[in-house]
Design a protein around this motif. Sequence first.
Motif, PDB file in Angstrom:
ATOM      1  N   ALA A 151       0.824  -1.208   0.000  1.00 43.01           N
ATOM      2  CA  ALA A 151       0.000   0.000   0.000  1.00 43.01           C
ATOM      3  C   ALA A 151       0.855   1.253   0.000  1.00 43.01           C
ATOM      4  N   LYS A 152       2.031   1.164   0.642  1.00 43.59           N
ATOM      5  CA  LYS A 152       2.876   2.354   0.773  1.00 43.59           C
ATOM      6  C   LYS A 152       4.345   1.979   0.825  1.00 43.59           C
ATOM      7  N   ALA A 153       5.138   2.743   0.108  1.00 46.77           N
ATOM      8  CA  ALA A 153       6.597   2.611   0.187  1.00 46.77           C
ATOM      9  C   ALA A 153       7.162   3.982   0.546  1.00 46.77           C
ATOM     10  N   THR A 154       7.894   4.024   1.626  1.00 49.41           N
ATOM     11  CA  THR A 154       8.537   5.272   2.039  1.00 49.41           C
ATOM     12  C   THR A 154       9.953   5.303   1.462  1.00 49.41           C
ATOM     13  N   VAL A 155      10.212   6.283   0.604  1.00 48.90           N
ATOM     14  CA  VAL A 155      11.496   6.398  -0.091  1.00 48.90           C
ATOM     15  C   VAL A 155      12.267   7.575   0.491  1.00 48.90           C
ATOM     16  N   VAL A 156      13.484   7.305   0.929  1.00 48.82           N
ATOM     17  CA  VAL A 156      14.335   8.384   1.431  1.00 48.82           C
ATOM     18  C   VAL A 156      15.675   8.323   0.702  1.00 48.82           C
ATOM     19  N   ILE A 157      16.261   9.488   0.500  1.00 47.14           N
ATOM     20  CA  ILE A 157      17.598   9.588  -0.087  1.00 47.14           C
ATOM     21  C   ILE A 157      18.510  10.131   0.991  1.00 47.14           C
ATOM     22  N   LYS A 158      19.583   9.406   1.253  1.00 46.98           N
ATOM     23  CA  LYS A 158      20.506   9.762   2.329  1.00 46.98           C
ATOM     24  C   LYS A 158      21.891  10.068   1.781  1.00 46.98           C
ATOM     25  N   ASN A 159      22.595  10.972   2.449  1.00 45.90           N
ATOM     26  CA  ASN A 159      23.976  11.251   2.073  1.00 45.90           C
ATOM     27  C   ASN A 159      24.900  10.229   2.714  1.00 45.90           C
ATOM     28  N   ALA A 160      26.197  10.379   2.514  1.00 49.17           N
ATOM     29  CA  ALA A 160      27.163   9.376   2.982  1.00 49.17           C
ATOM     30  C   ALA A 160      27.174   9.238   4.497  1.00 49.17           C
ATOM     31  N   SER A 161      26.792  10.286   5.225  1.00 53.08           N
ATOM     32  CA  SER A 161      26.774  10.226   6.686  1.00 53.08           C
ATOM     33  C   SER A 161      25.457   9.689   7.228  1.00 53.08           C
ATOM     34  N   GLY A 162      24.505   9.372   6.340  1.00 56.18           N
ATOM     35  CA  GLY A 162      23.244   8.778   6.757  1.00 56.18           C
ATOM     36  C   GLY A 162      22.123   9.763   7.008  1.00 56.18           C
ATOM     37  N   THR A 163      22.353  11.035   6.715  1.00 48.15           N
ATOM     38  CA  THR A 163      21.325  12.055   6.902  1.00 48.15           C
ATOM     39  C   THR A 163      20.353  12.047   5.727  1.00 48.15           C
ATOM     40  N   THR A 164      19.058  12.065   6.029  1.00 48.10           N
ATOM     41  CA  THR A 164      18.039  12.099   4.979  1.00 48.10           C
ATOM     42  C   THR A 164      17.970  13.491   4.377  1.00 48.10           C
ATOM     43  N   VAL A 165      18.094  13.568   3.055  1.00 45.21           N
ATOM     44  CA  VAL A 165      18.019  14.859   2.370  1.00 45.21           C
ATOM     45  C   VAL A 165      16.731  14.996   1.566  1.00 45.21           C
ATOM     46  N   TYR A 166      16.099  13.872   1.281  1.00 49.16           N
ATOM     47  CA  TYR A 166      14.884  13.918   0.457  1.00 49.16           C
ATOM     48  C   TYR A 166      14.003  12.730   0.832  1.00 49.16           C
ATOM     49  N   LYS A 167      12.679  12.978   0.827  1.00 49.32           N
ATOM     50  CA  LYS A 167      11.735  11.926   1.190  1.00 49.32           C
ATOM     51  C   LYS A 167      10.522  11.974   0.279  1.00 49.32           C
ATOM     52  N   LYS A 168      10.043  10.794  -0.069  1.00 43.18           N
ATOM     53  CA  LYS A 168       8.872  10.705  -0.956  1.00 43.18           C
ATOM     54  C   LYS A 168       8.115   9.428  -0.624  1.00 43.18           C
ATOM     55  N   THR A 169       6.795   9.477  -0.785  1.00 44.03           N
ATOM     56  CA  THR A 169       5.957   8.307  -0.530  1.00 44.03           C
ATOM     57  C   THR A 169       5.313   7.835  -1.826  1.00 44.03           C
ATOM     58  N   LEU A 170       5.438   6.542  -2.091  1.00 46.09           N
ATOM     59  CA  LEU A 170       4.761   5.915  -3.224  1.00 46.09           C
ATOM     60  C   LEU A 170       3.625   5.067  -2.678  1.00 46.09           C
ATOM     61  N   THR A 171       2.495   5.039  -3.361  1.00 37.04           N
ATOM     62  CA  THR A 171       1.338   4.292  -2.876  1.00 37.04           C
ATOM     63  C   THR A 171       0.819   3.324  -3.933  1.00 37.04           C
ATOM     64  N   LYS A 172       0.101   2.314  -3.432  1.00 34.88           N
ATOM     65  CA  LYS A 172      -0.574   1.311  -4.270  1.00 34.88           C
ATOM     66  C   LYS A 172       0.386   0.657  -5.256  1.00 34.88           C
ATOM     67  N   LEU A 173       1.370  -0.020  -4.728  1.00 34.51           N
ATOM     68  CA  LEU A 173       2.386  -0.682  -5.553  1.00 34.51           C
ATOM     69  C   LEU A 173       2.033  -2.146  -5.761  1.00 34.51           C
ATOM     70  N   GLU A 174       2.115  -2.588  -7.002  1.00 35.40           N
ATOM     71  CA  GLU A 174       1.881  -3.991  -7.322  1.00 35.40           C
ATOM     72  C   GLU A 174       3.200  -4.747  -7.340  1.00 35.40           C
ATOM     73  N   LYS A 175       3.135  -5.978  -6.942  1.00 33.87           N
ATOM     74  CA  LYS A 175       4.349  -6.797  -6.880  1.00 33.87           C
ATOM     75  C   LYS A 175       4.978  -6.952  -8.263  1.00 33.87           C
ATOM     76  N   ASN A 176       6.302  -6.962  -8.277  1.00 36.78           N
ATOM     77  CA  ASN A 176       7.099  -7.163  -9.489  1.00 36.78           C
ATOM     78  C   ASN A 176       6.849  -6.115 -10.573  1.00 36.78           C
ATOM     79  N   LYS A 177       6.345  -4.970 -10.178  1.00 35.34           N
ATOM     80  CA  LYS A 177       6.138  -3.869 -11.109  1.00 35.34           C
ATOM     81  C   LYS A 177       6.992  -2.692 -10.667  1.00 35.34           C
ATOM     82  N   SER A 178       7.636  -2.017 -11.625  1.00 34.93           N
ATOM     83  CA  SER A 178       8.551  -0.924 -11.305  1.00 34.93           C
ATOM     84  C   SER A 178       7.816   0.411 -11.220  1.00 34.93           C
TER      85      SER A 178
END
Length: 489
Positions: A151-178
């Motif tokens: 139902a939901k995938a939380t996507v975060v982009i982190k720098n080399a030190s592990g700090t989150t710089v960007y966040k986005k939520t994807l919803t309603k994802l089907e298996k094996n689909k990009s």
Amino acid sequence: MTNKLTRFFALLMVSLALLSAPVISGSYNTPFAVTAEAASKKSPSISAKKKTVYYKSKVTLKINNYKGKVKWSTSNEKIAKVSSKGEVTGVALGECTIKAKTSNKTFKCTVTVKDRNVSSSVGIKVNGGGYFVKGESTAKVTVKPKKYNAAKATVVIKNASGTTVYKKTLTKLEKNKSYSFDWDGKNSKGKYVSTGSYTVKVKIGEKVSSSSAIKFYAKNDFAGGNGAKKNPFVVKNITHLKKLVKYPKGYFKQANDIDFKYSSIPSLFTADAPFKGTYDGGNKYIKNISGTAALFDTVGEKGVIKNVRMKNCSVMGTYQAIMVNNNYGKISSSNVNGTVTSTVAGSDSFAKIGLMVYNNYGTISNCTTSGQVSAIATGSSTWGDKADAGGLAFYNASTGKIISCTSKANVSAASPGGHYQGASAGGITAINEGLINSCEANGAITADGLGDCDFSGGIAGENRSQILDSYYTGESTVNLAGMNNGVIA
């Protein structure tokens, strides 16, 4: 009469008492047994008062000990749906109440819809290829859930030190689909991040999956472009040339002439870290280099150099050339004009040089050279001194191909102190162990060694493989190969 009525009522009372007494044991088929069965029957109940349902998965609820009609309903169809048979389907993350109404009672079950702990394939790459450069390119982030829907995938982009710089939520994802989105290198506040490595992490349920790292460049080292085939880095000066080593797989396009004014820079790339990209000189000049090494040390198997013009360049040193020291890739439609000189003294001295390329293991095609190549080994060793010079390359290896090239260079090799190895000079190459096809040379060719160990050839000083459809049209009296142990046709 009174006594008879009294006895009748007494017997009646005893009979009523016996009829109301429970049966303790026995197998009599009497009303007493029916009453016991009714007393032991269980009451209706719902199969679960709390239930977890995974997104887009199903569970079935039922009313136990009941055979009548049941009416099922949900408090929120956006969270979970229920069928007329009690089959509950998770629709979205959250909690709702499922009700089951019988003829005389309503039962309830609290349903919580959750995501499974789903692993994902996660990737990030530059759109259109090249490097991730501020203002020149974007990166595509791709998420592909495995095995189960989410139902939901939380996507975060982190720098080399592990700090989150960007966040986005994807919803309603089907298996094996990009699923994908583009990231422009900006943080959640809309500002560009700093130069460095960044990793994408995706959380579905409690499972976290990661991508490989991508490097973001907050500053462009060139006049434009991002090193992609359709958006090459724009090279305009010596500083830009020096920066090539940071981008070994990049595409480059020279935009104007570059004048070294008789200076030089260290050779670009190494045998351990070769050039694997494409350098297009745009038929502009690189001129007036004065140094001790080739502009490119090593061009790898995937490396390409084309449309390069090098003018009035000079290199002094052994095992060298002007453009490339070791070529494993492709060099085409290029021109080198200049002087390469090697003078080596002492015991076991070797002077080995080529005008454009030192060693060729790849392909050189449609190229021309002009100028002077002079190799002198002045050692006194009886067996170890050698001078070799080639008008285009010193050595063409067994994997090397030199095709449709022309050399107008004057080539000379001298080893006056040596005896056994001597000197080899060739209009195209000093030593050929590969293929030379459809080539021409017309400069002066001379080799001077002691005894019979000097080999001067219009195409090759020493030919150990193939020279095909090639010509020497200069004024020196030489054969196509000074020493031929191969094929000339």
